[in-house]
Design an enzyme around this catalytic site. Structure first.
Site, short mmCIF file in Angstrom:
data_model
loop_
_atom_site.label_atom_id
_atom_site.label_comp_id
_atom_site.label_asym_id
_atom_site.label_seq_id
_atom_site.Cartn_x
_atom_site.Cartn_y
_atom_site.Cartn_z
N ARG A 29 -42.41 19.55 69.37
CA ARG A 29 -41.67 19.03 70.52
C ARG A 29 -40.15 19.18 70.36
NH1 ARG A 29 -44.25 13.26 71.23
NH2 ARG A 29 -44.23 13.48 68.97
N ASN A 47 -47.07 15.69 73.90
CA ASN A 47 -48.37 15.77 73.22
C ASN A 47 -49.43 15.15 74.11
OD1 ASN A 47 -47.28 16.89 70.93
ND2 ASN A 47 -47.39 15.03 69.68
#
Length: 755
Positions: A29, A47
């Site tokens: 990320r 996620n």
């Protein structure tokens, strides 16, 4: 990896990208966030149960290319699905909160401390200075501290440690290396070690045995230079002769104790930091690895290990003579100890000092053990650093739980096109190990959130893995042991129909006999044909023959029709004369190559009792400098490969052990290659599986002979070739059988008359 679809021309667009694979807990990320800022894109990344979802808006072509080319070090991208969607006009790029659901992603394996964290560890100005739990998104524990997916701190054993303000700031900062590093902690807020590294090193230098809690369990440590202490560790642990592994400070220290090849050195440096077999310089006590030419070496991989060597005077990249025996803390064949109370209870009579910490180990995992075979890495034991990375089966299929064997047990659970093989478990004869086996099955099922359709197991009715399958409450498929060995090699190479050999110790054949030297052809539908085998030898004493090689020595005399000579040859074995008389009666037979190795070892005068499985064969392998085939040392006739001429030569010529070991290996290579080439189709790939393929001399020699005859040898690369890979083969065979059954049902339906 499937190619991403990108717009044909560079215009402002919005793309939705679905990333699958090892994409959580690896810094994905923040990496995506950084890329989006770099290319001035808006959107989000988050996620979820399937992996990572990204939406980016703007000029996106360079973003997609960079995403695929610049992945974080621990990321493994199985697929990148991309579609163009309607623009939304977002302002800026956001990292959104994780969304939960049915798990379809996975956790990355544990990774050794990275160089940047080592910088922090030894930087006096860093708040992580000398902190034994430093980590970041590029390193540290993952699988061993995770209870469930998705991989978030609340789902790990770090949940009990609230972050301090500094750690919380790092955790929330997308530009920081520790952004969403779930195990992040520092001396202010994190786990603590019960003893200082200086105290531990002082005890080691004084000859103490230390139990140290690490990443996947406890190690037993001692000074590798101290022969008396190493011998005492053997006595206390009940491990008389099996080699111990060696832990060193750094790569620069390797040359002091071993002579690694460039490939071995590269494997030692890999993120997993496995134990790797390298040639020994023989400057450590023989008691470390009795009778072996190679030693198992690993580099320090956890911060606490680096701190021990630092306390012993090691410099970061300089050679250090301080070396530690580092072996699994598991008394009496039990599984690896992981809990603090468990360690105090079970290790108090083994360790002089027990060092714990307060971060729980959720999943126990031994050190992985590897070697270089035929130019590439191969497993002897697969655990820490590699589990739970899945094996791609090449296509979707039914969900199967495969239960493995009885020794070196593992389980495999399939999900879609992936096979997840658990860490090495061990010998299920031990009650504690069987409980660990049951825990591992429950953990796999919980983690992957799937429900198997069938359970696959071995044919042998007395294996505890078979009984586990029978009691699971689902339909059971019983599969032949050696077909599963060949199927495991086929599965990791993306094949279903294949020709190959299972060269092994013991396994129940479908005729009720004990097999172990089989040439098999898998039909791709879950079945197989036995096309050839080793000529059988008498097997007197069943499993005892594997522990007492002299019994197979007697079998060699019996196969040659010279049993009357056997008692004299084995005069040092009191039972030999009586057992020789009994061999004249009806007895079982075995085609096992493992037992043939034992027979040869007995005839060459090796110790008549094995302290651990495969000891005699390993000592024979250690003697070989150059394999040499004995002329006329085997007979290939009527699909049987008979090595009794070689055994007769070992009896009559009584060569010294080295010459005998070289003749054994050379003759086996020549005979096996001739048989396989005679039975294979022209240019056909040949799978080589079974426990005997852990013998590097045999594997490399046989692979080379097959190549010389225009065949491509397929060796085990992703799992051990022994029973550690058996569950994968069972899963592959079961899926093939289920698919075949389903296709048969569809065919019957399509051919049925309409009403």
């Amino acid at each position: 990896m499937r190619a991403a679809v990108v717009p044909a021309k560079e215009t402002a667009t919005r793309l939705r990208l679905r990333l699958r694979g090892a994409v959580q807990g690896v810094g994905m990320r923040p990496f995506v966030h950084g890329l989006a800022l770099r290319f001035h894109l808006s959107g989000f990344v988050r996620n979820d149960a399937e992996g990572v979802l990204i939406e980016v808006e703007g000029f996106t072509r360079d973003f997609v290319s960079a995403l695929r080319a610049e992945l974080p070090p621990l990321a493994r991208l199985d697929s990148c699905e991309c579609e163009e969607i309607a623009p939304r006009g977002d302002a800026g790029f956001q990292i959104e909160t994780t969304r939960r659901g049915k798990a379809q992603t996975r956790i990355p394996a544990d990774a050794a401390t990275c160089e940047k964290c080592l910088d922090d560890l030894f930087d006096p100005s860093s708040r992580f200075h000398l902190y034994p739990f430093v980590n970041c998104t590029h390193c540290g524990p993952r699988y061993t501290l995770t209870r469930a997916l998705p991989y978030d701190r609340a789902q790990t054993s770090m949940a009990r440690f609230p972050m301090c303000a500094d750690c919380a700031q790092d955790y929330a900062d997308p530009t920081n290396r520790r952004f969403h590093a779930e195990p992040i902690a520092c001396p202010t807020c994190g786990p603590r070690l019960t003893h200082a590294p200086q105290e531990i090193v002082a005890a080691l230098r004084a000859g103490a045995i230390v139990a140290l809690k690490g990443i996947g369990g406890f190690h037993l440590l001692c000074d590798a230079h101290n022969a008396e202490t190493v011998a005492e560790l053997r006595r206390r642990k009940g491990r008389e002769a099996k080699p111990f592994a060696l832990m060193l400070a750094n790569e620069a220290s390797l040359a002091l104790f071993g002579a690694p090849t460039p490939e071995e050195a590269a494997l030692l440096r890999a993120p997993a930091h496995p134990v790797v077999l390298v040639e020994s310089r023989k400057n450590l006590p023989e008691v470390l690895a009795p009778g072996m030419s190679r030693i198992g070496v690993m580099l320090a991989y956890a911060p606490v290990h680096h701190l021990l060597f630092h306390a012993a005077g090691a410099e970061r990249d300089a050679p250090c003579d301080f070396a530690l025996v580092a072996t699994s803390a598991n008394p009496g064949g039990e599984p690896l100890v992981t809990g603090n109370d468990e360690a105090r209870r079970k290790l108090e009579k083994i360790a002089d000092l027990i060092v714990t910490h307060d971060r729980d180990i959720v999943v126990r995992a031994d050190d992985s053990v590897m070697q270089i075979v035929d130019g590439a890495p191969a497993f002897l034991r697969r655990a820490r650093g590699f589990v739970p990375e899945p094996i791609d089966l090449g296509g979707d299929g039914p969900c199967v739980l495969a239960c493995g064997g009885h020794l070196k047990a593992t389980l495999t659970l399939t999900r879609g096109r992936e096979a997840f093989v658990c860490q090495h478990i061990g010998d299920l004869s031990d009650a504690e190990t069987f409980r660990f086996y049951e825990e591992s099955a429950a953990h796999l099922l919980r983690l992957l959130d799937v429900q198997p359709e069938v359970v696959a197991c071995d044919l042998h009715p007395d294996y505890l893995s078979t009984r586990f399958a029978e009691n699971f409450g689902l339909p059971v498929l019983r599969l032949q042991h050696h077909a599963a060995h060949v199927a495991a090699i086929a599965a990791e190479h993306g094949e279903t129909e294949i020709f190959g050999a299972a060269l092994d110790g013991t396994g129940l054949g479908d005729d009720g006999a004990i097999w172990g030297g089989e040439v098999l052809r898998l039909d791709g539908r879950g079945g197989f044909l036995r096309e050839g085998a080793l000529a059988p030898l008498p097997l007197w004493g069943g499993d005892r023959a594997a522990r007492e090689p002299w019994r197979m020595g007697l079998a060699a005399f019996a196969a040659l029709g010279r049993l009357d000579e056997a008692a004299g040859f084995f005069s040092a074995v009191p039972q030999a004369a009586q057992v020789a008389k009994m061999l004249g009666a009806r007895h079982p037979q075995t085609s096992s190559l493992g037992r043939l190795f034992d027979a040869a070892a007995a005839l060459l005068g090796f110790p008549q009792k094995q302290e651990f499985e495969g000891q005699a064969a390993m000592r024979l392998e250690a003697l070989v400098r150059e394999p040499k085939a004995l002329p006329g040392g085997y007979v290939w006739r009527d699909q049987k490969l008979d090595f009794t001429p070689l055994l007769a030569h070992l009896i009559d010529a009584r060569p010294d052990p080295r010459k005998g070991a070289e003749l054994l290996h050379g003759t086996l290579i020549a005979g096996l290659a001739e048989a396989l080439c005679a039975l294979a189709q022209v240019g056909e790939e040949i799978a080589l599986g079974g426990g005997c393929m852990m013998n590097r001399i045999l594997s490399e020699g046989l692979a080379q002979r097959l190549r010389e005859n225009n065949h491509a040898p397929l060796l085990a690369r992703k799992l051990p070739p022994n029973d550690g890979g058996l569950s994968l083969g069972q899963a592959a065979l079961a899926r093939a059988a289920l698919k075949n059954e389903l296709e048969g049902e569809k065919k019957c339906v399509s051919q049925s008359p309409s009403r």
